[in-house]
Design an enzyme around this catalytic site. Structure first.
Site, PDB file in Angstrom:
ATOM      1  N   TYR A  86       0.818  -1.215   0.000  1.00 54.21           N
ATOM      2  CA  TYR A  86       0.000   0.000   0.000  1.00 54.21           C
ATOM      3  C   TYR A  86       0.852   1.265   0.000  1.00 54.21           C
ATOM      4  CZ  TYR A  86      -4.049  -2.988   0.846  1.00 54.21           C
ATOM      5  OH  TYR A  86      -5.030  -3.930   0.739  1.00 54.21           O
ATOM      6  N   CYS A 138       3.154   6.840  10.182  1.00 47.81           N
ATOM      7  CA  CYS A 138       1.915   7.585   9.997  1.00 47.81           C
ATOM      8  C   CYS A 138       1.373   8.089  11.331  1.00 47.81           C
ATOM      9  CB  CYS A 138       0.885   6.737   9.252  1.00 47.81           C
ATOM     10  SG  CYS A 138       0.609   5.107   9.961  1.00 47.81           S
ATOM     11  N   SER A 186      -5.900  -0.250   6.348  1.00 43.31           N
ATOM     12  CA  SER A 186      -4.786  -0.234   5.390  1.00 43.31           C
ATOM     13  C   SER A 186      -3.442  -0.148   6.112  1.00 43.31           C
ATOM     14  CB  SER A 186      -4.931   0.931   4.418  1.00 43.31           C
ATOM     15  OG  SER A 186      -4.879   2.165   5.098  1.00 43.31           O
TER      16      SER A 186
END
Lengths: 345, 345, 345, 345
Positions: D14, D149, D181
């Protein structure tokens, strides 16, 4: 690039907001005004939070609208008709996203919209803004009528088959899985989240208005039946159509019909894979894009042809194909401002 | 109430787990064993977390299975066939949730399952466990074959119309919106959440196996075409069917056909409202219940009849109607253990 | 079983509708009346479609309310206060699901509800209907005040730790993931599906009213800070709390505190697994049930204790614990009518 | 624009897929190679269906990698370390999206990744690629380490407060709502859709690895505690942090701290509105964009400050800020290829 001014009427709704978003990112357009009666005086990002930091535009009341090169109308159906002359005078090119001028046949309008069209003599002056079907007319049109989202999904999927004469003269059944954004920005009990989430609501089992657009724009005005089911996706349409191939034609001919029709189209993809997770069109894949993906499956022993298409109702189904038509009309590259590829996952 | 012992083979899957859940809450049943090859030795609530604190059962390997009054088989299609005699000997009543014994016609089995049935002579000995169609046969059956979830949704919606002879002899098109639980408990790339969430996957455009069950159980073996689309609901089926009413029949006759067929049925509701938010069947409403809701809409000028049904694929579509059949077979009240009304919202 | 009559005031909302659903399936209760000003005269299943075929009750206007053994009030906060005497006279046992009589301390009420309580002298006469904390008082109470859903999730998770004196005297931070049903049945722009779906809205960063209930019912009135985030689940709460264990205490002591507090509780499960997919409490697992699942994780080197709980806001959070309290009050088995185990998947 | 060649290692995941998507739309980049061991030989759009019609690139095996101006590594944590020298030699600028070179302090690496770093002497040579913190260093860096993230969401929200010295020296508690994800493209039982949908899984109550990045990059290495909860969004992070303001400081000072830190930042928006539906940061609004929205709420009587941030974990959280850093490094406009505004609704 020489920028053209564009004003958007009805910019607090989802169609108008989507056109606004696309226009703000388009190098040939300068958005000068956006109207909203209810939100007049407010920053557009109060309503469209994605536009925070992208523009300092505020909504103005419709009365303050001034002339622009391009006027985009994103009003509820019928509202344009009430001030037809006034709005017509405010843009050199007028692009209407409502259903008011999509049809050519006044009888079809009356049948599906429940009243006679007030300006039937004006209908021929409007061009149905579907680039894949009417690109040449769009090039010189000053009055562009955006197509319905469900009509776009259905029409583009079926058109090549009818044009190539591949189908038996039997009714075609279309099932449309639609989204909650299709019902617009107006809140109410039917869109209350706890009621709506997880609900698959048969919204129009029969009598869907977009049937008129589909039938009028297919060769031979075939019998096409639409059933629309509103799922709880926010955006997207998945269309499946059931038809029968004429004897003698094969999967290869279907492929060829689509290739001939769409081989050069920038926003139509034929999706029919033997492997991978996304073998057929899927609204997830095209979300936010101007693509319509089209696929099909043929049942060899019966000749039944299942046609599948997917698009984003607010982009390719509404604001995106309208901007694509505008690009054509203005002589700009057709994909300008429409190149977002979508997400994965 | 005199309790009957029940053993469940394949209890780690969704169908077996759902039957287990229902059986644990049923006053007439005592679950004695639950098999799972992979999870042998583990508490069932490791796999089915809803059963934590409800039972101290552990999975056993299938080899340790002992005789019970009732044997419920929840194995992948074909697995029962490999040990047919053995399993048959382990229950006075055997209830199979797979597709192995649903059909009567070996030719249909071969067409849809891709190989000849190994025990074609056994097929007539099994009763198709759909109470609304075969209640009397179920009362005395020792071999019950649970129906497919999509077949149940389609069959129960169409049966009254065919029985009453209301439909034109034209193909009926069925679109099934199905759920991710329908693909079972086995994980893989196709069910990976980021890929699957938001995806509307055309799963079987043609050739759906449940077609065989539908056709075989409708009067006259009509031409019925199924298209299955897997949305990202976890449970539930919404079926729409497209048919045409014969001239001379009206909405009233359709109503009467349903009333005659289902007026006394405890788990069939006819849903066709003029107001409210849930006017037609909706999988949200029946989630977790043993109801099948059925509705319809007639397009007056064309005679097109859109039939709509909704059910929970794991309850009314699988374990629920199986338990309902078992209630009938055992002489228990038919709704015993199946009275969950569903949620709102 | 000798049935008691129950009337529900405000039965068109989600709390009232959930109590109605539970009451209709309860062998000791006979629902005689359900009020709704707006839907007076309509079948209750028009609003609560899950109840179709389960009852032929219609909503009545509140003026037509007659005395019942039990009166359940499911009105917006403050509405009961406006007709306090009247409603009090209509039930031998009165069970209020609003916040009007949850607190004992008028100062706390005023702080969190923004005005002085109109009947402060009545507050001591009400019993806070949390069975795990006040079971004995509930047995003889005629005035039961249901707890807030977020308060229930927080209080039951933290209570054993405070009672056992395991925590450092530092502020405890609570983050609540809540659901869209928590905002009630009234539609509006904030609950419009396209806006609400996919949105994680910080609903109350500070100042959540349920803080009052939590603080008042924890030993020593500790400093507890709540932050509520509304996700787009329809039902369910996931609570996490951040605290520090006093030196000298270990994971084992936390286990023991929970076991002592809840070892005999029918609806509290301690969930802390080393394997499986659902190792900690999860709102998915308890959806529709009267369970509260509680778990924790200790960070060995810092003494930080993360406490986790999950429940269904409309069941254990509102109508379920209210019915549980009613079962206690009536001398019925405490789990009567509350035995739904939840789904998997 | 003079195009630079870029090769992506690990392009089927991803993070790699998102960088590929952004790079394909970037006027300064020419993607020359994308590696995937498993999908070598397949078109990249087989894995990333959004890229159909956008590129004819096929995956190559990592062995066939050739030198490029820029090498982007999107491998699982630790994989880069196994072939460090080789990869380093394949790009003039190397951009690593994994955790391998994010930290400066080998002790922190060992604590959170469970083993000593194999090349501790290399750590100082890498620049932590967070533009808002290290823009100047990035301009000349040839080794860029993309941030985690969750670290990005937390760090950018807290940094201005610590820099300005506004917070009490007490632990800060951070709750992160993360997405499916984030766990990557690898399927397994934990990501099986029926299990995962609707599940709110406490993924890391304590011990989250991104804690190391947060602590190392905040002035004074404060005590920050992370708890991560995986909801069933596909993309997005919502972070809330709980802290206390020092006496004497007010909301105004908090505003000023953010303005000073981010007043010129192209991708940081301070969101704190008094009206509208999206008053605080919301992952729905930033989905697909490179924005991080940051807001806060101060509880006047306690000094508790709740800080809120939202971003898209794959864009601003991973590939987007990496591309932003690359733009800085290459001397391109910082927003190039990153101007997608997000959707509404």
């Amino acid at each position: 690039m020489d920028r053209k001014t564009v004003a958007i009427v009805g910019g607090s709704g989802y169609a108008g907001g989507e056109f606004l978003r696309l226009a703000l990112g388009h190098p040939g357009l300068e958005v000068t005004q956006v109207t909203s009666r209810r939100f007049a005086g407010e920053f557009v990002h109060l309503v469209h939070p994605n536009l925070r930091g992208r523009t300092s535009l505020k909504f103005i009341p419709p009365e303050k609208l001034e002339p622009a090169d391009i006027l985009v109308l994103a009003l509820p159906h019928g509202a344009f008709l009430e001030e037809y002359e006034r709005y017509l005078g405010l843009g050199k090119v007028v692009l209407d996203l409502s259903a008011d001028f999509r049809l050519k046949d006044p009888a079809l309008y009356e049948k599906y919209y429940g009243r006679p069209h007030p300006f039937p003599e004006e209908l021929p002056r409007w061009v149905y803004a579907v680039p894949e079907l009417y690109r040449e007319r769009i090039r010189t049109a000053d009055r562009l009528a955006g197509a319905g989202c469900n009509a776009t999904a259905t029409l583009l999927a079926l058109y090549p088959l009818f044009r190539a004469g591949l189908l038996q003269p039997r009714p075609v059944f279309v099932t449309l899985l639609i989204s909650t954004s299709a019902a617009g920005r107006e809140a109410g009990p039917a869109s209350h989240h706890p009621e709506r989430a997880g609900s698959y609501r048969v919204y129009k089992a029969t009598g869907h208005r977009h049937t008129a657009e589909v039938v009028e724009n297919l060769p031979g005005r075939p019998e096409v039946h639409l059933t629309a089911i509103a799922t709880d996706r926010v955006r997207g349409i998945l269309m499946t159509a059931q038809a029968f191939l004429l004897d003698g034609w094969s999967e290869r001919d279907v492929w060829q019909a689509y290739r001939e029709a769409y081989g050069q189209e920038p926003f139509v993809r034929i999706v029919k894979q033997k492997k991978g997770l996304f073998r057929y069109p899927d609204p997830k894949v095209v979300e936010g894009t101007n693509y319509i993906d089209i696929g099909f499956e043929l049942e060899a022993d019966t000749g039944r042809l299942v046609v599948i298409s997917a698009l984003d109702n607010l982009v390719k189904g509404t604001a995106g194909h309208a901007l694509q038509a505008l690009n054509i009309r203005m002589g700009w590259p057709e994909t300008l401002g429409l190149d977002f590829p979508g997400f994965h996952p």
